[in-house]
Design an enzyme around this catalytic site. Structure first.
Site, PDB file in Angstrom:
ATOM      1  N   HIS A 252     -12.072  29.770 -74.867  1.00 17.13           N
ATOM      2  CA  HIS A 252     -11.749  29.221 -73.545  1.00 17.13           C
ATOM      3  C   HIS A 252     -12.799  28.175 -73.196  1.00 17.13           C
ATOM      4  O   HIS A 252     -13.993  28.381 -73.431  1.00 17.13           O
ATOM      5  CB  HIS A 252     -11.747  30.356 -72.529  1.00 17.13           C
ATOM      6  CG  HIS A 252     -11.694  29.881 -71.116  1.00 17.13           C
ATOM      7  ND1 HIS A 252     -10.684  29.085 -70.659  1.00 17.13           N
ATOM      8  CD2 HIS A 252     -12.543  30.080 -70.067  1.00 17.13           C
ATOM      9  CE1 HIS A 252     -10.912  28.799 -69.378  1.00 17.13           C
ATOM     10  NE2 HIS A 252     -12.028  29.397 -69.000  1.00 17.13           N
TER      11      HIS A 252
ATOM     12  N   ASN B  39     -12.189  22.644 -67.153  1.00 21.54           N
ATOM     13  CA  ASN B  39     -11.633  23.994 -67.296  1.00 21.54           C
ATOM     14  C   ASN B  39     -10.224  24.003 -66.700  1.00 21.54           C
ATOM     15  O   ASN B  39     -10.067  23.965 -65.479  1.00 21.54           O
ATOM     16  CB  ASN B  39     -12.548  24.983 -66.571  1.00 21.54           C
ATOM     17  CG  ASN B  39     -12.076  26.424 -66.708  1.00 21.54           C
ATOM     18  OD1 ASN B  39     -10.967  26.684 -67.175  1.00 21.54           O
ATOM     19  ND2 ASN B  39     -12.920  27.351 -66.290  1.00 21.54           N
TER      20      ASN B  39
ATOM     21  N   CYS C 219      -8.470  32.904 -66.619  1.00 20.30           N
ATOM     22  CA  CYS C 219      -8.784  32.202 -67.874  1.00 20.30           C
ATOM     23  C   CYS C 219      -8.319  32.972 -69.099  1.00 20.30           C
ATOM     24  O   CYS C 219      -8.228  32.406 -70.187  1.00 20.30           O
ATOM     25  CB  CYS C 219     -10.273  31.926 -67.941  1.00 20.30           C
ATOM     26  SG  CYS C 219     -10.814  30.911 -66.555  1.00 20.30           S
TER      27      CYS C 219
HETATM   28  N1  ACO Z   1     -24.287  18.732 -59.005  1.00 16.55           N
HETATM   29  C1  ACO Z   1     -25.612  18.780 -58.773  1.00 16.55           C
HETATM   30  N2  ACO Z   1     -26.241  19.946 -58.512  1.00 16.55           N
HETATM   31  C2  ACO Z   1     -25.500  21.080 -58.488  1.00 16.55           C
HETATM   32  C3  ACO Z   1     -24.130  21.070 -58.703  1.00 16.55           C
HETATM   33  C4  ACO Z   1     -23.498  19.838 -58.977  1.00 16.55           C
HETATM   34  N3  ACO Z   1     -22.193  19.726 -59.202  1.00 16.55           N
HETATM   35  N4  ACO Z   1     -23.663  22.336 -58.612  1.00 16.55           N
HETATM   36  C5  ACO Z   1     -24.714  23.116 -58.324  1.00 16.55           C
HETATM   37  N5  ACO Z   1     -25.831  22.351 -58.254  1.00 16.55           N
HETATM   38  C6  ACO Z   1     -27.180  22.760 -57.938  1.00 16.55           C
HETATM   39  C7  ACO Z   1     -27.249  24.066 -57.182  1.00 16.55           C
HETATM   40  O1  ACO Z   1     -27.023  23.846 -55.805  1.00 16.55           O
HETATM   41  C8  ACO Z   1     -28.656  24.498 -57.474  1.00 16.55           C
HETATM   42  O2  ACO Z   1     -29.535  23.823 -56.635  1.00 16.55           O
HETATM   43  P1  ACO Z   1     -30.779  24.576 -55.976  1.00 16.55           P
HETATM   44  O3  ACO Z   1     -31.601  25.012 -57.143  1.00 16.55           O
HETATM   45  O4  ACO Z   1     -31.399  23.513 -55.147  1.00 16.55           O
HETATM   46  O5  ACO Z   1     -30.205  25.723 -55.214  1.00 16.55           O
HETATM   47  C9  ACO Z   1     -28.886  24.004 -58.894  1.00 16.55           C
HETATM   48  O6  ACO Z   1     -27.881  23.015 -59.149  1.00 16.55           O
HETATM   49  C10 ACO Z   1     -28.754  25.084 -59.939  1.00 16.55           C
HETATM   50  O7  ACO Z   1     -27.577  25.831 -59.656  1.00 16.55           O
HETATM   51  P2  ACO Z   1     -27.110  26.968 -60.597  1.00 16.55           P
HETATM   52  O8  ACO Z   1     -25.900  27.612 -60.044  1.00 16.55           O
HETATM   53  O9  ACO Z   1     -28.265  27.827 -60.961  1.00 16.55           O
HETATM   54  O10 ACO Z   1     -26.725  26.089 -61.868  1.00 16.55           O
HETATM   55  P3  ACO Z   1     -26.267  26.600 -63.276  1.00 16.55           P
HETATM   56  O11 ACO Z   1     -27.150  26.072 -64.294  1.00 16.55           O
HETATM   57  O12 ACO Z   1     -26.008  28.078 -63.284  1.00 16.55           O
HETATM   58  O13 ACO Z   1     -24.889  25.856 -63.442  1.00 16.55           O
HETATM   59  C11 ACO Z   1     -22.551  26.335 -63.294  1.00 16.55           C
HETATM   60  C12 ACO Z   1     -23.845  26.100 -62.532  1.00 16.55           C
HETATM   61  C13 ACO Z   1     -22.243  25.110 -64.105  1.00 16.55           C
HETATM   62  C14 ACO Z   1     -21.447  26.603 -62.278  1.00 16.55           C
HETATM   63  C15 ACO Z   1     -22.745  27.545 -64.222  1.00 16.55           C
HETATM   64  O14 ACO Z   1     -23.294  28.624 -63.537  1.00 16.55           O
HETATM   65  C16 ACO Z   1     -21.461  27.982 -64.873  1.00 16.55           C
HETATM   66  O15 ACO Z   1     -20.870  27.264 -65.641  1.00 16.55           O
HETATM   67  N6  ACO Z   1     -21.021  29.221 -64.610  1.00 16.55           N
HETATM   68  C17 ACO Z   1     -19.809  29.712 -65.186  1.00 16.55           C
HETATM   69  C18 ACO Z   1     -18.733  29.297 -64.290  1.00 16.55           C
HETATM   70  C19 ACO Z   1     -17.417  29.052 -64.919  1.00 16.55           C
HETATM   71  O16 ACO Z   1     -17.301  28.489 -65.979  1.00 16.55           O
HETATM   72  N7  ACO Z   1     -16.376  29.473 -64.225  1.00 16.55           N
HETATM   73  C20 ACO Z   1     -15.059  29.145 -64.596  1.00 16.55           C
HETATM   74  C21 ACO Z   1     -14.146  30.272 -64.656  1.00 16.55           C
HETATM   75  S1  ACO Z   1     -14.750  31.667 -65.445  1.00 16.55           S
HETATM   76  C22 ACO Z   1     -14.826  31.234 -66.966  1.00 16.55           C
HETATM   77  O17 ACO Z   1     -14.025  30.436 -67.363  1.00 16.55           O
HETATM   78  C23 ACO Z   1     -15.823  31.857 -67.866  1.00 16.55           C
END
Ligand code: ACO
Length: 332
Positions: free
Chosen positions: A257, A287, A116
């Site tokens: 980003h 993204n 990224c």
């Molecule tokens: N739909 C429904 N539920 C989902 C989904 C989905 N697509 N994805 C995950 N969940 C569920 C999980 O399984 C979990 O369920 P559980 O509690 O029963 O185990 C629940 O949602 C919560 O999961 P978390 O991972 O805690 O959710 P969070 O609020 O952290 O959101 C996300 C997840 C969106 C991936 C977040 O952590 C995030 O954006 N992280 C940064 C990732 C990113 O942007 N990476 C890209 C490259 S790096 C960068 O650009 C910075």
């Protein structure tokens, strides 16, 4: 970082494929919902590259758009840097494939892999070429076909990413005051396992087993990435601003980003920025890794939110971990 030859961005051109993947489409593919995706990420749609096309094709279209907006002929490109983690193939470099598809000669270039942060790092490299007097026209492309390395059975990752490309032209600045000011970058490899594509490289070459275990797809631990991104985006922004005796209040625009609307809003809040100081366009594209910042620059320009003389901060955090910021005064 003021250089003997100040450098400006002279134009931007972007390309996204026509095909859309909506949250409603994803609801039919994995156990997710439009509501969850919008609330947790801010993303509504993504553009997806057609089969038979590759990252180089999007890069070529972005450069053609750049040429249309600047009046530059492709033949005038001296250096071509392609930031990508989804090259057409391991080698030759995507830059070589793009050069050939453009039918240009006497240019040179290379690929840069920083996920990224690829675009911001490639801009820094390009600025150094122009600032040193070594080259006068450098084109930097951020291009990624994330759909090629995403597991559409994994709801944790498949809702996040899209495909796209954006290109900018770097040249000696027409007005010294409207040019690149400074950059601050960091890498932290201890975060590598939190966001990676485990197989296909020299450590774990492709095999039936790696395919069976789905190791050729993006694997991510969302929460550590989220926390690191929010903390470091603020920290790196403050470092580059303070070094140049500026405060967040002096910024016309933060162009971050586009990974997650919550990361962007959290960073803006920590920096004390108003909503009108921040570009947020990921609802349209998801993204797109190295392409998010040029796409955001293009949208800021077309919405008349970016004009000559504006103080702009590009800021990114991504796999690696990588952290990148670039501070500039907009030139046109
Ligand atoms: N739909 C429904 N539920 C989902 C989904 C989905 N697509 N994805 C995950 N969940 C569920 C999980 O399984 C979990 O369920 P559980 O509690 O029963 O185990 C629940 O949602 C919560 O999961 P978390 O991972 O805690 O959710 P969070 O609020 O952290 O959101 C996300 C997840 C969106 C991936 C977040 O952590 C995030 O954006 N992280 C940064 C990732 C990113 O942007 N990476 C890209 C490259 S790096 C960068 O650009 C910075």
């Amino acid at each position: 970082m003021r250089s003997a030859c100040p450098v400006q961005i002279s134009g931007v051109g972007c390309h996204v494929p026509e095909r859309l993947l909506t949250n409603q489409d994803l609801e039919k593919m994995v156990d997710t919902s439009d509501e969850w995706i919008l609330q947790r990420t801010g993303i509504a749609t993504r553009h997806i590259l057609d089969p038979g096309k590759a990252t180089s094709d999007m890069a070529v279209e972005a450069i053609k758009a750049l040429c249309r907006s600047t009046g530059m002929e492709p033949q005038e490109i001296e250096v071509l840097i392609v930031a990508t983690v989804t090259p057409d193939m391991y080698f030759p470099a995507t830059a070589c494939l793009v050069q050939d598809k453009l039918g240009i000669s006497r240019t040179w270039g290379f690929d840069l892999s920083a996920a990224c942060c690829g675009f911001v790092y490639a801009v820094s490299a390009g600025v150094a070429f122009v600032a040193s007097g070594m080259h006068r026209r450098v084109v930097v492309v951020g291009a990624d076909s994330m759909s090629r390395i995403i597991d559409y059975q994994d709801r944790n990752t498949c809702v996040l990413f899209g495909d796209g490309a954006g290109a900018v032209l770097l040249e000696p600045a027409v007005q010294e005051e409207n040019s690149f000011v400074d950059a601050h970058h960091e890498i932290d490899g201890s975060g590598g396992p939190s966001l990676c594509m485990p197989a296909g490289g020299s450590l774990m070459p492709p095999s039936c087993e790696t395919v069976k275990q789905r190791l050729h797809y993006v694997k991510q631990e969302g929460q550590p990435v989220f926390k690191f991104a929010t903390r470091k985006m603020e920290e790196a922004s403050r470092i580059v601003l303070e070094r140049n005796h500026l405060s967040p209040d002096d910024l016309r625009l933060l162009i971050p980003h586009q990974a997650n609307a919550r990361i962007i809003r959290g960073t803006a809040e920590r920096l004390g920025l108003r909503e009108d100081q921040v570009i947020l366009n990921l609802h349209k594209y998801g993204n797109t890794t190295a392409a998010t910042i040029p796409l955001a620059i293009r949208d800021a320009l077309s919405d008349n939110r970016l004009v000559k003389g504006d103080v702009v901060l590009l800021a990114s955090v991504g796999a690696g971990f990588t952290v990148g910021t670039a501070l500039l005064r907009w030139a046109y």
